[in-house]
Design an enzyme around this catalytic site. Structure first.
Site, PDB file in Angstrom:
ATOM      1  N   PRO A 247       0.791  -1.232   0.000  1.00  0.00           N
ATOM      2  CA  PRO A 247       0.000   0.000   0.000  1.00  0.00           C
ATOM      3  C   PRO A 247       0.828   1.291   0.000  1.00  0.00           C
ATOM      4  CG  PRO A 247       0.076  -0.912   2.208  1.00  0.00           C
ATOM      5  CD  PRO A 247       0.827  -1.878   1.338  1.00  0.00           C
TER       6      PRO A 247
ATOM      7  N   LYS B  86       6.615   2.133   1.928  1.00  0.00           N
ATOM      8  CA  LYS B  86       8.008   2.417   1.566  1.00  0.00           C
ATOM      9  C   LYS B  86       8.090   3.414   0.414  1.00  0.00           C
ATOM     10  CE  LYS B  86       9.211  -2.099   3.305  1.00  0.00           C
ATOM     11  NZ  LYS B  86       7.817  -2.578   3.373  1.00  0.00           N
TER      12      LYS B  86
ATOM     13  N   ARG C 128      -5.161  -3.015  -4.556  1.00  0.00           N
ATOM     14  CA  ARG C 128      -4.029  -2.518  -3.771  1.00  0.00           C
ATOM     15  C   ARG C 128      -3.399  -1.279  -4.430  1.00  0.00           C
ATOM     16  NH1 ARG C 128      -2.069  -5.874   0.383  1.00  0.00           N
ATOM     17  NH2 ARG C 128       0.049  -5.107   0.116  1.00  0.00           N
TER      18      ARG C 128
ATOM     19  N   CYS D 286       9.362  -9.769   4.446  1.00  0.00           N
ATOM     20  CA  CYS D 286       9.027  -9.912   5.866  1.00  0.00           C
ATOM     21  C   CYS D 286       9.010 -11.396   6.211  1.00  0.00           C
ATOM     22  CB  CYS D 286       7.741  -9.183   6.232  1.00  0.00           C
ATOM     23  SG  CYS D 286       6.300  -9.656   5.304  1.00  0.00           S
TER      24      CYS D 286
HETATM   25  N1  SAM Z   1       6.270  -2.255  -0.320  1.00  0.00           N
HETATM   26  C1  SAM Z   1       4.930  -2.258   0.208  1.00  0.00           C
HETATM   27  C2  SAM Z   1       4.850  -1.283   1.358  1.00  0.00           C
HETATM   28  O1  SAM Z   1       5.870  -0.968   1.970  1.00  0.00           O
HETATM   29  O2  SAM Z   1       3.763  -0.781   1.624  1.00  0.00           O
HETATM   30  C3  SAM Z   1       4.489  -3.663   0.613  1.00  0.00           C
HETATM   31  C4  SAM Z   1       4.613  -4.628  -0.509  1.00  0.00           C
HETATM   32  S1  SAM Z   1       3.928  -6.207  -0.225  1.00  0.00           S
HETATM   33  C5  SAM Z   1       5.195  -6.982   0.638  1.00  0.00           C
HETATM   34  C6  SAM Z   1       4.061  -6.908  -1.801  1.00  0.00           C
HETATM   35  C7  SAM Z   1       3.162  -6.273  -2.856  1.00  0.00           C
HETATM   36  O3  SAM Z   1       3.601  -6.753  -4.130  1.00  0.00           O
HETATM   37  C8  SAM Z   1       1.697  -6.643  -2.778  1.00  0.00           C
HETATM   38  O4  SAM Z   1       0.940  -5.466  -2.815  1.00  0.00           O
HETATM   39  C9  SAM Z   1       1.443  -7.482  -4.030  1.00  0.00           C
HETATM   40  O5  SAM Z   1       0.148  -7.302  -4.564  1.00  0.00           O
HETATM   41  C10 SAM Z   1       2.505  -6.962  -4.956  1.00  0.00           C
HETATM   42  N2  SAM Z   1       2.990  -7.897  -5.992  1.00  0.00           N
HETATM   43  C11 SAM Z   1       3.136  -9.232  -5.896  1.00  0.00           C
HETATM   44  N3  SAM Z   1       3.662  -9.726  -7.022  1.00  0.00           N
HETATM   45  C12 SAM Z   1       3.880  -8.667  -7.853  1.00  0.00           C
HETATM   46  C13 SAM Z   1       4.396  -8.527  -9.168  1.00  0.00           C
HETATM   47  N4  SAM Z   1       4.791  -9.595  -9.850  1.00  0.00           N
HETATM   48  N5  SAM Z   1       4.453  -7.299  -9.730  1.00  0.00           N
HETATM   49  C14 SAM Z   1       4.029  -6.213  -9.030  1.00  0.00           C
HETATM   50  N6  SAM Z   1       3.517  -6.276  -7.788  1.00  0.00           N
HETATM   51  C15 SAM Z   1       3.448  -7.493  -7.195  1.00  0.00           C
END
Ligand code: SAM
Length: 296
Positions: A120, A123, A146, A234
């Protein structure tokens, strides 16, 4: 309710860290953590936020390694969400561990930065703040709902120069080239509360590993030579962390840049020197961070 985690995870953690470290990790999973926040320096500053909290009689503690973070040991997210400093986007509720990757990446004004898995936006907004809202950030997110949440957060936090891309980052064109990349990869969440959920399965770990490998490979293709990126999860399982680095870095000319300046943070042993694995404790969730330089 009994404090339990799946047997397969228990086995993995004991294999990786040994029985006594495992017991501490287990304790860390089940202790309730205090609310923590990051001051949004685009809209406010630490002094103003402290004054806002004092006015509401909310106690806070400082964080030795980050002047813009506060620990609020006696309040709840629900109470904070009603305050004007929250409503106006002067603060962002964020776990301490998740504040580490942007600090390690050190985003600067005018740099072209890719946040590969951005929603969301904790970062993304932190990187914007760290660069005085003057880095050119591309925030990629494949999940539509998201991505909407990300846009909402960017606006609320007053972030100016972020371009949101609704895209699977594995499919980004190799013609892109960035000065810095943050890959905060999708993961099993084995460092967090997620271990208590029914969706915490071996399959989730397998699926995460596949995506992590492909995303890191893409990141190293589109990072400019001589520049650095950060890989974070994480998770505290080496198959989602060091093993991904070992597999993917072999295919590229890239090396680990040691993370040295965060000694106050509780850590687990790592198998690649210079990477950082935060131990789950009463204050921290488990997290892994590695800084990588593309050499050519
Ligand atoms: N960096 C974010 C923060 O600090 O708020 C949290 C990220 S969370 C660990 C991972 C995110 O990556 C999720 O929102 C997910 O939907 C997205 N995601 C997963 N696979 C992805 C991909 N192949 N390309 C882009 N986004 C992806």
């Amino acid at each position: 309710m009994e404090n339990t985690i799946p047997d397969f995870l228990k086995e993995k953690l004991i294999n990786q860290y040994g029985q006594s470290e495992f017991e501490k990790i287990l304790e860390g999973y089940f202790i309730n953590k205090p609310v923590t926040l990051r001051v949004n320096t685009i809209k406010s500053n630490i002094q103003e936020v402290k004054e806002g909290l004092k006015k509401e009689n909310i106690k806070y503690d400082e964080v030795s390694w980050y002047k813009d973070a506060l620990i609020l040991p006696e309040t709840t997210e629900e109470i904070l969400r009603k305050l004007s400093i929250y409503e106006e986007g002067n603060i962002y509720l964020q776990s301490l561990s998740s504040m580490i990757p942007p600090i390690i990446l050190e985003p600067k004004e005018k740099e072209n930065i890719l946040d590969m898995a951005a929603a969301p936006g904790g970062k993304t907004t932190q990187m914007a703040a760290l660069s005085n809202n003057k880095a050119y950030i591309t925030a990629c997110e494949m999940n539509k709902i998201r991505a909407e949440k990300l846009k909402y957060n960017l606006q609320k936090q007053g972030v100016g120069t972020v371009n949101v891309m609704l895209e699977d980052a594995r499919r980004l064109s190799n013609f892109f080239s960035f000065d810095k990349i943050l890959l905060d990869a999708p993961c099993s969440g084995s460092g967090t509360d997620n271990v208590k959920q029914t969706n915490f399965t071996k399959e989730l770990i397998e699926k995460s590993i596949k995506a992590q490998e492909q995303l890191l490979d893409k990141a190293l293709k589109i990072l400019k030579p001589g520049k650095t990126m950060v890989y974070s999860t994480c998770s505290i399982l080496k198959e989602e962390n060091e093993e991904i680095l070992n597999k993917v870095l072999k295919k590229h000319k890239a090396s680990i840049q040691p993370i040295e300046n965060l000694l106050d943070i509780p850590q687990l042993p790592v198998t690649i020197k210079g990477t950082l694995c935060v131990k789950p404790t009463a204050l921290y969730e488990g997290f892994f961070v590695a800084k990588i330089k593309k050499t050519s």
